[in-house]
Scaffold this active site. Structure first.
Site: not given
Ligand code: PLP
Length: 361
Positions: A101, A173, A197
């Site tokens: 991520w 994040d 989550k």
């Molecule tokens: N950041 C992290 C740590 C994630 O686990 C996720 C999704 O699983 C995301 C970003 C992306 O999130 P979204 O699908 O809400 O854009």
């Protein structure tokens, strides 16, 4: 069979919250309609908005000089919103790469700036680990330093508290770890998290931003991603995801009832210790993350004999243990054990793992 859902997100919600939402679904606050059918500008929904922000502020002890925004767009939306809002006249920002991520945030950031990537991935005694924060060395003049404290797919975490001095704006994040442990919000310039989550249904994204960082959005920033516009409009510049917001509010209340974030942190510690302990005690299962960086939320593990993967998934599903298949880029298994997963759920999983090993080991 009692079902426990180990999905990484959208993920399990507290069953008490779901039951309450079900009870209220068709007749919310005696209005004879559902909360998702009323105006976001009604006094009833404004009540939801205000109470949920208050509860979140209590839970995370958010200082007064931070604004809380309830947005659309998910974690990935924030990968763009961050540069669009905070770059100002700067040209670079630091991005710590600790996993999937964090690297995805870099990819998006490249549309707006030249990121300086700090590769934090290391190996310690043959295990995956991350460089400690004291080795990160922020670039002078960088607009911010971004990192992801919990890598949902890699199962790797950085639990340290940032301490880079006042000149470094730390952006993080928290999608898969928010509200799972106590944090010191004052050490961050920006915290964001997709809701799906640890907070509630997908569709809602939480942003906590220090007040002095507002007012710098680029002209090209879409208004619906503009923190200043969102703040001035109480997160209602456009129609917010009202049902997801309402449900997040119920989750915040549930958390408070459970004793808040410190109580959750203690349970999460217990859950993770039970699961990692079961993995470590046997040669049949394996987790290759160094102790100091093991995620308490997402626990990837491999079977020594990957030919048993399909059978493990089939039998675990039949036993009510759902969504254990690892992410496609990693393979193996992954158990996501967010706040809503009770200790009994992890106990059921570890009992199954021990029994599966006895039968197939
Ligand atoms: N950041 C992290 C740590 C994630 O686990 C996720 C999704 O699983 C995301 C970003 C992306 O999130 P979204 O699908 O809400 O854009």
């Amino acid at each position: 069979t009692q079902v426990y859902n180990f999905s990484s997100g959208p993920a399990m919600l507290p069953v008490d919250v779901l039951k309450l939402a079900q009870e209220e679904l068709c007749d919310w606050q005696g209005l004879g309609t559902s909360v998702m059918e009323i105006s976001h500008r009604s006094k009833e929904f404004i009540g939801v908005a205000e109470q949920s922000e208050k509860d979140l502020r209590d839970l995370l002890q958010i200082p007064d000089n931070y604004r809380v925004l309830f947005c659309h767009g998910g974690g990935r939306g924030q990968f763009s919103a961050l540069p669009l809002n905070l770059l100002g006249d700067k040209t670079t920002a630091d991005y710590v790469d600790g996993g999937y991520w964090a690297a995805s945030a870099v990819k998006e950031a490249k549309k707006y700036l030249t990121p300086n990537v700090i590769d934090a991935k290391i190996t310690v005694d043959g295990k995956r680990a991350l460089k400690p924060m004291r080795e990160w060395q922020p670039t002078p003049g960088a607009a911010w330093l971004h990192y992801c404290p919990n890598e949902t797919i890699d199962g790797i975490a950085i639990d340290e508290t940032p301490d880079f001095g006042d000149d470094v704006v730390v952006a993080a994040d928290f999608s898969s770890t928010i509200l799972s442990r106590a944090i010191d919000v004052s050490r961050f310039g920006l915290i964001y998290a997709g809701a799906q989550k640890n907070i509630g249904p997908a569709g809602l994204t939480l942003v906590i931003v220090r007040e002095d960082l507002l007012g710098k959005a680029s002209k090209a920033c879409p208004s619906i991603l503009d923190y200043t516009v969102l703040n001035e409009n109480g997160s209602m510049f456009n129609t917010p995801p009202t049902f997801a917001w309402y449900l997040a509010g119920l989750v915040f209340k549930w958390l408070k009832g459970k004793g808040g974030v410190p109580a959750m942190e203690a349970i999460n510690q217990q859950k993770a210790a039970l699961l990692y302990g079961t993995i470590d005690r046997s040669d049949f299962y394996r987790n290759d993350v160094a102790d100091a960086n093991r995620s308490r939320m997402n626990v990837p593990f491999q079977l020594a004999d990957s030919k048993l993967d399909a059978l493990f998934l089939e039998e675990s599903f039949a036993a009510g243990l759902h969504a254990l298949k690892g992410h496609r880029v990693v393979g193996g298994m992954r158990a996501s054990i967010y706040n809503a997963m009770p200790l009994e759920g992890v106990k059921a999983l570890t009992d199954f793992m021990v029994d599966f090993e006895r039968r197939h080991g």
